[in-house]
Design a protein around this motif. Structure first.
Motif, PDB file in Angstrom:
ATOM      1  N   THR A  11       0.834  -1.206   0.000  1.00 31.97           N
ATOM      2  CA  THR A  11       0.000   0.000   0.000  1.00 31.97           C
ATOM      3  C   THR A  11       0.867   1.253   0.000  1.00 31.97           C
ATOM      4  O   THR A  11       0.610   2.194  -0.757  1.00 31.97           O
ATOM      5  N   SER A  14       2.577   1.679  -3.466  1.00 33.21           N
ATOM      6  CA  SER A  14       1.665   2.124  -4.522  1.00 33.21           C
ATOM      7  C   SER A  14       1.266   3.579  -4.314  1.00 33.21           C
ATOM      8  O   SER A  14       1.140   4.336  -5.272  1.00 33.21           O
ATOM      9  N   THR A  15       1.063   4.002  -3.084  1.00 33.57           N
ATOM     10  CA  THR A  15       0.741   5.402  -2.795  1.00 33.57           C
ATOM     11  C   THR A  15       1.908   6.292  -3.180  1.00 33.57           C
ATOM     12  O   THR A  15       1.726   7.335  -3.800  1.00 33.57           O
ATOM     13  N   LEU A  18       2.099   6.628  -7.013  1.00 34.02           N
ATOM     14  CA  LEU A  18       1.099   7.562  -7.531  1.00 34.02           C
ATOM     15  C   LEU A  18       1.488   9.003  -7.225  1.00 34.02           C
ATOM     16  O   LEU A  18       1.336   9.887  -8.059  1.00 34.02           O
ATOM     17  N   CYS A  22       2.274  11.985 -10.615  1.00 33.55           N
ATOM     18  CA  CYS A  22       1.498  13.171 -10.994  1.00 33.55           C
ATOM     19  C   CYS A  22       2.338  14.158 -11.804  1.00 33.55           C
ATOM     20  O   CYS A  22       1.887  14.612 -12.867  1.00 33.55           O
ATOM     21  N   HIS A  57      -2.524  17.432  -6.400  1.00 34.12           N
ATOM     22  CA  HIS A  57      -1.216  16.847  -6.098  1.00 34.12           C
ATOM     23  C   HIS A  57      -0.559  17.584  -4.937  1.00 34.12           C
ATOM     24  O   HIS A  57      -0.058  16.963  -4.002  1.00 34.12           O
ATOM     25  N   LYS A  61      -3.608  14.809  -2.518  1.00 32.74           N
ATOM     26  CA  LYS A  61      -4.734  13.993  -2.985  1.00 32.74           C
ATOM     27  C   LYS A  61      -4.363  13.388  -4.345  1.00 32.74           C
ATOM     28  O   LYS A  61      -4.882  13.770  -5.380  1.00 32.74           O
ATOM     29  N   HIS A  62      -3.463  12.419  -4.297  1.00 31.04           N
ATOM     30  CA  HIS A  62      -2.866  11.914  -5.524  1.00 31.04           C
ATOM     31  C   HIS A  62      -3.819  11.080  -6.381  1.00 31.04           C
ATOM     32  O   HIS A  62      -3.745  11.146  -7.609  1.00 31.04           O
ATOM     33  N   THR A  63      -4.705  10.350  -5.761  1.00 30.35           N
ATOM     34  CA  THR A  63      -5.664   9.571  -6.544  1.00 30.35           C
ATOM     35  C   THR A  63      -6.577  10.504  -7.326  1.00 30.35           C
ATOM     36  O   THR A  63      -6.815  10.293  -8.525  1.00 30.35           O
ATOM     37  N   GLU A  64      -7.061  11.547  -6.667  1.00 28.23           N
ATOM     38  CA  GLU A  64      -7.921  12.519  -7.330  1.00 28.23           C
ATOM     39  C   GLU A  64      -7.151  13.289  -8.399  1.00 28.23           C
ATOM     40  O   GLU A  64      -7.674  13.586  -9.470  1.00 28.23           O
ATOM     41  N   MET A  66      -4.569  12.181 -10.162  1.00 28.85           N
ATOM     42  CA  MET A  66      -4.383  11.294 -11.307  1.00 28.85           C
ATOM     43  C   MET A  66      -5.670  11.169 -12.121  1.00 28.85           C
ATOM     44  O   MET A  66      -5.617  11.083 -13.346  1.00 28.85           O
ATOM     45  N   ALA A  67      -6.817  11.187 -11.463  1.00 26.84           N
ATOM     46  CA  ALA A  67      -8.093  11.104 -12.178  1.00 26.84           C
ATOM     47  C   ALA A  67      -8.306  12.349 -13.042  1.00 26.84           C
ATOM     48  O   ALA A  67      -8.719  12.241 -14.206  1.00 26.84           O
TER      49      ALA A  67
END
Length: 78
Positions: A11, A14-15, A18, A22, A57, A61-64, A66-67
């Protein structure tokens, strides 16, 4: 215990991946912008999504991020 440690490590890796991808996505978008032909509306949306991705970034909020960057890349045909 070993399985828990492996899951936690996966985890975290992977975090981290990501978080550091960015900027590469932003660079790819920036490189494509001068050579693409889009309507003013579409170009504005791409630039807004790219800016949103950068802000997310910076906020961690890296997931957001990347989206948002993925949506910009989609509009650019990448």
């Amino acid at each position: 215990m070993k399985k828990t440690f492996v899951a936690l490590a996966a985890t975290l890796v992977s975090t981290w991946a990501l978080a550091h991808n960015c900027p590469n996505e932003m660079k790819a978008i920036d490189a494509k912008l001068p050579s693409v032909q889009l309507s003013a509306e579409a170009m504005g949306k791409v630039k807004d999504l790219r800016a949103k991705g950068e802000q997310l970034h910076k906020e961690g909020k890296h997931t957001e991020s990347m989206a948002a960057l993925a949506e910009a890349k989609k509009l650019l045909g990448m």
